[in-house]
Design a protein around this motif. Structure first.
Motif, PDB file in Angstrom:
ATOM      1  N   LEU A 117       0.828  -1.208   0.000  1.00  0.00           N
ATOM      2  CA  LEU A 117       0.000   0.000   0.000  1.00  0.00           C
ATOM      3  C   LEU A 117       0.866   1.263   0.000  1.00  0.00           C
ATOM      4  CD1 LEU A 117      -2.840  -0.892   2.510  1.00  0.00           C
ATOM      5  CD2 LEU A 117      -3.102  -0.400   0.089  1.00  0.00           C
ATOM      6  N   ASP A 118       1.943   1.223   0.776  1.00  0.00           N
ATOM      7  CA  ASP A 118       2.851   2.363   0.865  1.00  0.00           C
ATOM      8  C   ASP A 118       3.532   2.642  -0.478  1.00  0.00           C
ATOM      9  OD1 ASP A 118       4.103   4.370   2.577  1.00  0.00           O
ATOM     10  OD2 ASP A 118       5.949   3.214   2.247  1.00  0.00           O
ATOM     11  N   ILE A 119       4.026   1.599  -1.154  1.00  0.00           N
ATOM     12  CA  ILE A 119       4.695   1.846  -2.445  1.00  0.00           C
ATOM     13  C   ILE A 119       3.682   2.214  -3.526  1.00  0.00           C
ATOM     14  CG2 ILE A 119       6.692   0.410  -1.950  1.00  0.00           C
ATOM     15  CD1 ILE A 119       5.475  -1.644  -3.921  1.00  0.00           C
ATOM     16  N   TRP A 120       2.439   1.750  -3.374  1.00  0.00           N
ATOM     17  CA  TRP A 120       1.409   2.145  -4.326  1.00  0.00           C
ATOM     18  C   TRP A 120       1.157   3.651  -4.232  1.00  0.00           C
ATOM     19  CZ3 TRP A 120      -4.090   2.998  -3.093  1.00  0.00           C
ATOM     20  CH2 TRP A 120      -4.862   3.203  -4.227  1.00  0.00           C
ATOM     21  N   ILE A 121       1.074   4.155  -3.001  1.00  0.00           N
ATOM     22  CA  ILE A 121       0.864   5.595  -2.801  1.00  0.00           C
ATOM     23  C   ILE A 121       2.070   6.373  -3.305  1.00  0.00           C
ATOM     24  CG2 ILE A 121       0.629   7.403  -1.045  1.00  0.00           C
ATOM     25  CD1 ILE A 121      -1.085   5.362   0.546  1.00  0.00           C
ATOM     26  N   ARG A 122       3.294   5.895  -2.983  1.00  0.00           N
ATOM     27  CA  ARG A 122       4.492   6.578  -3.472  1.00  0.00           C
ATOM     28  C   ARG A 122       4.585   6.536  -4.990  1.00  0.00           C
ATOM     29  NH1 ARG A 122       9.291   4.128  -0.642  1.00  0.00           N
ATOM     30  NH2 ARG A 122       7.954   3.011   0.790  1.00  0.00           N
ATOM     31  N   GLY A 123       4.139   5.440  -5.580  1.00  0.00           N
ATOM     32  CA  GLY A 123       4.124   5.330  -7.039  1.00  0.00           C
ATOM     33  C   GLY A 123       3.180   6.337  -7.670  1.00  0.00           C
ATOM     34  N   MET A 124       2.040   6.565  -7.037  1.00  0.00           N
ATOM     35  CA  MET A 124       1.107   7.574  -7.554  1.00  0.00           C
ATOM     36  C   MET A 124       1.682   8.978  -7.437  1.00  0.00           C
ATOM     37  SD  MET A 124      -2.739   6.275  -6.631  1.00  0.00           S
ATOM     38  CE  MET A 124      -2.624   6.647  -4.923  1.00  0.00           C
ATOM     39  N   LEU A 125       2.600   9.177  -6.493  1.00  0.00           N
ATOM     40  CA  LEU A 125       3.238  10.478  -6.316  1.00  0.00           C
ATOM     41  C   LEU A 125       4.446  10.655  -7.228  1.00  0.00           C
ATOM     42  CD1 LEU A 125       3.116  10.754  -2.430  1.00  0.00           C
ATOM     43  CD2 LEU A 125       1.726  12.008  -4.084  1.00  0.00           C
ATOM     44  N   GLY A 126       4.783   9.616  -7.988  1.00  0.00           N
ATOM     45  CA  GLY A 126       5.906   9.713  -8.915  1.00  0.00           C
ATOM     46  C   GLY A 126       7.211   9.178  -8.380  1.00  0.00           C
ATOM     47  N   HIS A 127       7.163   8.379  -7.315  1.00  0.00           N
ATOM     48  CA  HIS A 127       8.362   7.790  -6.731  1.00  0.00           C
ATOM     49  C   HIS A 127       8.243   6.265  -6.801  1.00  0.00           C
ATOM     50  CE1 HIS A 127       9.292  11.739  -5.212  1.00  0.00           C
ATOM     51  NE2 HIS A 127       8.105  11.786  -4.623  1.00  0.00           N
ATOM     52  N   PRO A 128       8.549   5.666  -7.962  1.00  0.00           N
ATOM     53  CA  PRO A 128       8.387   4.215  -8.092  1.00  0.00           C
ATOM     54  C   PRO A 128       9.389   3.453  -7.215  1.00  0.00           C
ATOM     55  CG  PRO A 128       9.514   5.092 -10.006  1.00  0.00           C
ATOM     56  CD  PRO A 128       9.098   6.271  -9.167  1.00  0.00           C
ATOM     57  N   PRO A 129       9.047   2.223  -6.835  1.00  0.00           N
ATOM     58  CA  PRO A 129       9.960   1.426  -5.991  1.00  0.00           C
ATOM     59  C   PRO A 129      11.171   0.946  -6.789  1.00  0.00           C
ATOM     60  CG  PRO A 129       8.093   0.097  -6.640  1.00  0.00           C
ATOM     61  CD  PRO A 129       7.821   1.499  -7.143  1.00  0.00           C
ATOM     62  N   HIS A 130      12.211   0.616  -6.079  1.00  0.00           N
ATOM     63  CA  HIS A 130      13.427   0.096  -6.691  1.00  0.00           C
ATOM     64  C   HIS A 130      13.501  -1.402  -6.432  1.00  0.00           C
ATOM     65  CE1 HIS A 130      14.769   4.167  -7.416  1.00  0.00           C
ATOM     66  NE2 HIS A 130      14.475   4.449  -6.157  1.00  0.00           N
ATOM     67  N   GLY A 131      13.017  -2.178  -7.370  1.00  0.00           N
ATOM     68  CA  GLY A 131      13.055  -3.627  -7.230  1.00  0.00           C
ATOM     69  C   GLY A 131      12.166  -4.128  -6.109  1.00  0.00           C
ATOM     70  N   LEU A 132      12.692  -5.081  -5.382  1.00  0.00           N
ATOM     71  CA  LEU A 132      11.929  -5.678  -4.282  1.00  0.00           C
ATOM     72  C   LEU A 132      12.341  -5.126  -2.925  1.00  0.00           C
ATOM     73  CD1 LEU A 132      11.811  -9.415  -5.400  1.00  0.00           C
ATOM     74  CD2 LEU A 132       9.971  -7.741  -5.466  1.00  0.00           C
ATOM     75  N   SER A 133      12.863  -3.912  -2.904  1.00  0.00           N
ATOM     76  CA  SER A 133      13.322  -3.329  -1.644  1.00  0.00           C
ATOM     77  C   SER A 133      12.185  -3.103  -0.653  1.00  0.00           C
ATOM     78  CB  SER A 133      14.067  -2.020  -1.898  1.00  0.00           C
ATOM     79  OG  SER A 133      13.197  -1.071  -2.465  1.00  0.00           O
ATOM     80  N   PHE A 134      10.952  -3.084  -1.108  1.00  0.00           N
ATOM     81  CA  PHE A 134       9.826  -2.879  -0.197  1.00  0.00           C
ATOM     82  C   PHE A 134       9.621  -4.078   0.724  1.00  0.00           C
ATOM     83  CE2 PHE A 134       7.893  -5.134  -3.703  1.00  0.00           C
ATOM     84  CZ  PHE A 134       6.986  -5.983  -3.089  1.00  0.00           C
ATOM     85  N   ILE A 135      10.176  -5.224   0.358  1.00  0.00           N
ATOM     86  CA  ILE A 135       9.989  -6.432   1.165  1.00  0.00           C
ATOM     87  C   ILE A 135      10.978  -6.509   2.333  1.00  0.00           C
ATOM     88  CG2 ILE A 135      11.498  -8.100   0.023  1.00  0.00           C
ATOM     89  CD1 ILE A 135       7.908  -8.870   0.552  1.00  0.00           C
ATOM     90  N   TYR A 136      12.066  -5.740   2.284  1.00  0.00           N
ATOM     91  CA  TYR A 136      13.090  -5.799   3.326  1.00  0.00           C
ATOM     92  C   TYR A 136      12.553  -5.443   4.717  1.00  0.00           C
ATOM     93  CZ  TYR A 136      16.327  -6.020  -0.648  1.00  0.00           C
ATOM     94  OH  TYR A 136      16.975  -6.364  -1.803  1.00  0.00           O
ATOM     95  N   PRO A 137      11.744  -4.380   4.862  1.00  0.00           N
ATOM     96  CA  PRO A 137      11.191  -4.112   6.199  1.00  0.00           C
ATOM     97  C   PRO A 137      10.295  -5.238   6.714  1.00  0.00           C
ATOM     98  CG  PRO A 137      10.961  -2.183   4.815  1.00  0.00           C
ATOM     99  CD  PRO A 137      11.413  -3.297   3.925  1.00  0.00           C
ATOM    100  N   ALA A 138       9.606  -5.920   5.831  1.00  0.00           N
ATOM    101  CA  ALA A 138       8.767  -7.041   6.260  1.00  0.00           C
ATOM    102  C   ALA A 138       9.624  -8.190   6.769  1.00  0.00           C
ATOM    103  CB  ALA A 138       7.875  -7.501   5.114  1.00  0.00           C
ATOM    104  N   ILE A 139      10.758  -8.420   6.128  1.00  0.00           N
ATOM    105  CA  ILE A 139      11.657  -9.492   6.567  1.00  0.00           C
ATOM    106  C   ILE A 139      12.226  -9.182   7.945  1.00  0.00           C
ATOM    107  CG2 ILE A 139      13.860 -10.635   6.080  1.00  0.00           C
ATOM    108  CD1 ILE A 139      13.176 -10.256   3.074  1.00  0.00           C
ATOM    109  N   THR A 140      12.744  -7.970   8.127  1.00  0.00           N
ATOM    110  CA  THR A 140      13.327  -7.628   9.427  1.00  0.00           C
ATOM    111  C   THR A 140      12.264  -7.531  10.518  1.00  0.00           C
ATOM    112  OG1 THR A 140      13.316  -5.289   8.816  1.00  0.00           O
ATOM    113  CG2 THR A 140      15.378  -6.498   8.488  1.00  0.00           C
ATOM    114  N   SER A 141      11.076  -7.066  10.173  1.00  0.00           N
ATOM    115  CA  SER A 141       9.987  -7.022  11.153  1.00  0.00           C
ATOM    116  C   SER A 141       9.606  -8.430  11.595  1.00  0.00           C
ATOM    117  CB  SER A 141       8.770  -6.320  10.562  1.00  0.00           C
ATOM    118  OG  SER A 141       9.053  -4.986  10.262  1.00  0.00           O
ATOM    119  N   THR A 142       9.620  -9.363  10.671  1.00  0.00           N
ATOM    120  CA  THR A 142       9.335 -10.760  11.001  1.00  0.00           C
ATOM    121  C   THR A 142      10.373 -11.311  11.967  1.00  0.00           C
ATOM    122  OG1 THR A 142       8.307 -11.088   8.835  1.00  0.00           O
ATOM    123  CG2 THR A 142       9.002 -13.059  10.017  1.00  0.00           C
TER     124      THR A 142
END
Length: 162
Positions: A117-142
């Motif tokens: 959801l966060d990268i979707w909102i950032r993507g709408m603002l013109g800041h696309p994600p860089h690869g699969l970096s959005f998954i890193y916080p989920a891994i460390t949070s786990t």
């Protein structure tokens, strides 16, 4: 209807304050992409442990505070945190019976959805994600979930939060 007196509200507020400080603490660029979503972990714990006190409204408020502190679009974190709080409140009886490693798998799924959801909102603002970096916080949070769960559970018991 009997009025219930709640105890230990300051423990909940204190844990959210610490998580917000950890969320905005400056880190090197290589470590910042791996930062666990501390606020989400604390929110999920309190939504599971005390669903009558911490819910969607608290998720929205903490998300707004996180947006203000991290200088992001107002409401960007609130959307994901409302979803996390709703899932925690709705599933609290099911989640509590699982062992910590199974809870961590569920945390991974929930935080991944929040990050999408966060990268979707950032993507709408013109800041696309860089690869699969959005998954890193989920891994460390786990990985941090068992320690956060045990720490907050012990605080809840010690200060009789209910």
């Amino acid at each position: 209807m009997a009025l219930e007196k709640h105890h230990g509200g300051w423990v909940i507020v204190f844990s959210f304050m610490i998580s917000l400080m950890l969320a905005v603490m400056p880190l090197p660029q290589w470590a910042a992409i791996w930062r666990p979503d501390w606020v989400a972990l604390v929110l999920i714990y309190w939504a599971i442990a005390t669903p009558q006190r911490v819910g969607v409204g608290v998720g929205w408020f903490v998300g707004i505070l996180h947006d203000v502190l991290s200088d992001t679009l107002l409401g960007q974190h609130s959307l994901g945190y409302c979803l996390l709080a709703y899932a925690g409140v709705k599933l609290h009886r099911r989640i509590r019976v699982f062992p910590l490693w199974q809870q961590a798998v569920g945390i991974f799924v929930l935080i991944t959805i929040s990050q999408i959801l966060d990268i979707w909102i950032r993507g709408m603002l013109g800041h696309p994600p860089h690869g699969l970096s959005f998954i890193y916080p989920a891994i460390t949070s786990t990985l941090f979930w068992p320690w956060i769960f045990i720490l907050l559970r012990d605080m809840k018991r010690a200060y009789q939060v209910f």
